[in-house]
Design an enzyme around this catalytic site. Sequence first.
Site, PDB file in Angstrom:
ATOM      1  N   GLY A 190       0.365   4.171  -1.038  1.00  0.00           N
ATOM      2  CA  GLY A 190      -0.328   5.385  -0.604  1.00  0.00           C
ATOM      3  C   GLY A 190      -0.227   5.576   0.898  1.00  0.00           C
ATOM      4  N   ASP A 191      -0.353   4.482   1.642  1.00  0.00           N
ATOM      5  CA  ASP A 191      -0.187   4.547   3.091  1.00  0.00           C
ATOM      6  C   ASP A 191       1.243   4.900   3.461  1.00  0.00           C
ATOM      7  OD1 ASP A 191      -2.785   3.851   4.208  1.00  0.00           O
ATOM      8  OD2 ASP A 191      -2.481   1.871   3.341  1.00  0.00           O
ATOM      9  N   TYR A 192       2.195   4.316   2.759  1.00  0.00           N
ATOM     10  CA  TYR A 192       3.592   4.570   3.092  1.00  0.00           C
ATOM     11  C   TYR A 192       4.017   5.985   2.700  1.00  0.00           C
ATOM     12  CZ  TYR A 192       4.085  -0.342   4.301  1.00  0.00           C
ATOM     13  OH  TYR A 192       3.945  -1.575   4.903  1.00  0.00           O
ATOM     14  N   ALA A 246       2.729   7.970   5.472  1.00  0.00           N
ATOM     15  CA  ALA A 246       3.513   7.797   6.697  1.00  0.00           C
ATOM     16  C   ALA A 246       4.789   8.634   6.658  1.00  0.00           C
ATOM     17  CB  ALA A 246       3.844   6.327   6.898  1.00  0.00           C
ATOM     18  N   PRO A 277       0.826  -1.213   0.000  1.00  0.00           N
ATOM     19  CA  PRO A 277       0.000   0.000   0.000  1.00  0.00           C
ATOM     20  C   PRO A 277       0.859   1.261   0.000  1.00  0.00           C
ATOM     21  CG  PRO A 277       0.060  -0.929   2.197  1.00  0.00           C
ATOM     22  CD  PRO A 277       0.795  -1.902   1.314  1.00  0.00           C
TER      23      PRO A 277
END
Length: 394
Positions: free
Chosen positions: A175-177, A180, A173
């Site tokens: 997009g999540d990273y 983050a 993912p």
Amino acid sequence: MTMQDHRPEARGPLVGLKVLDVGQLVAGPMIGTYLADWGADVVKVEQPRIGDPIRKLGSHSGAPLWWKVNGRGKRSIALDLHLPTDREVLRNLAKSADVFVENFTPGTMERWGFDYPTLQTDNPGLIMLRVSGFGQTGPNRGHRAFGRIAQSFSGFSSINGFPDRPPIHPGIPVGDYFGALTGTAAVLAAYIERQRSGRGQEIDLALYEACFRLMELMSATYDQEGTVIGREGTSNTYVAPVGTWQTADGKWFSLTASTQPVAARLLETVGGPELATDDRFATNSARVANRAELDELLAKWVNGHTTEELKLICEDNDVAYCVEFDAADIFADAHYAARGTIETVDDPQYGPMRMPAVVPRFSRTPGSIRWTGEELDASHDDVLADPSWGATLP
């Protein structure tokens, strides 16, 4: 003697920073993981009996493999935030926290009484990072979203893949990273500012915006030229040659030439001085215009050599290249080993576990992986008895 007494001492530039990780899955918790790697005391708040859903993902051998890495260095406590008594526990912890990270759907924290103005009344120095798919404002604020949704909404996915096939989403993912990394930088920026002002602040991080921020060329090209950059496979719309081709022994071999000197060396290596000075390929704009023909030449050249032959040729001619690595390649690679990019950490269930090391590398205050993701609620008593979490910031 508590569990904390048996643990390694915190190391890193953020020793002393107290963080409440009230997120779940990837984006919010990964911010806590970075901060824990760098020495912060991160308390992971999870739902009783269930825990973070990431504990159930990516595991084929029983114990939660993804959680072992994502939860490393954090102390886990279980609080049911639907209950007034448990909300009061979190409220008391927030009084002495430096950072509060959450990534619930906008409005959830407010319903539980954890809106920023309320928390700041008890703790003026609190930094609250709020991570969501679409942000705390706007018509989409209440929509549920994950990294994949953010990738699509930001335009990131539209430029990944081949023109005649659907957009590609990577196997992780991203997009999540992306979120983050952006969120971690934002927390540290707010922390630096707090040293001057003594005041905390609320940070609104939308995952789609973290992804869209990377779309510099895509947005500028559309704005100024009206051109929608599409999917180009392994090629690139603004630089040539760039691509990935298969070798004679079946490996995938990537070449990139983002500067004129590198491109000239690659072309001369492939076809001699006459190819490097050919009008079709002599400049980047000419190479982009004749990319299909150039790619065909490179595909034939790569396919005519084994991987080891290509590596030697490219190194001898100072050409930028890389063999496409999978996990087995990475774990066997000499460079990874020499730099310690993979670190071994003891885990109570698996024994020695290899995982990505702490990055980047600080010369005076190196971070550390103190432990792997622990059992749900394993640190409840330790945290509540810890005097460092009992005093409100001035």
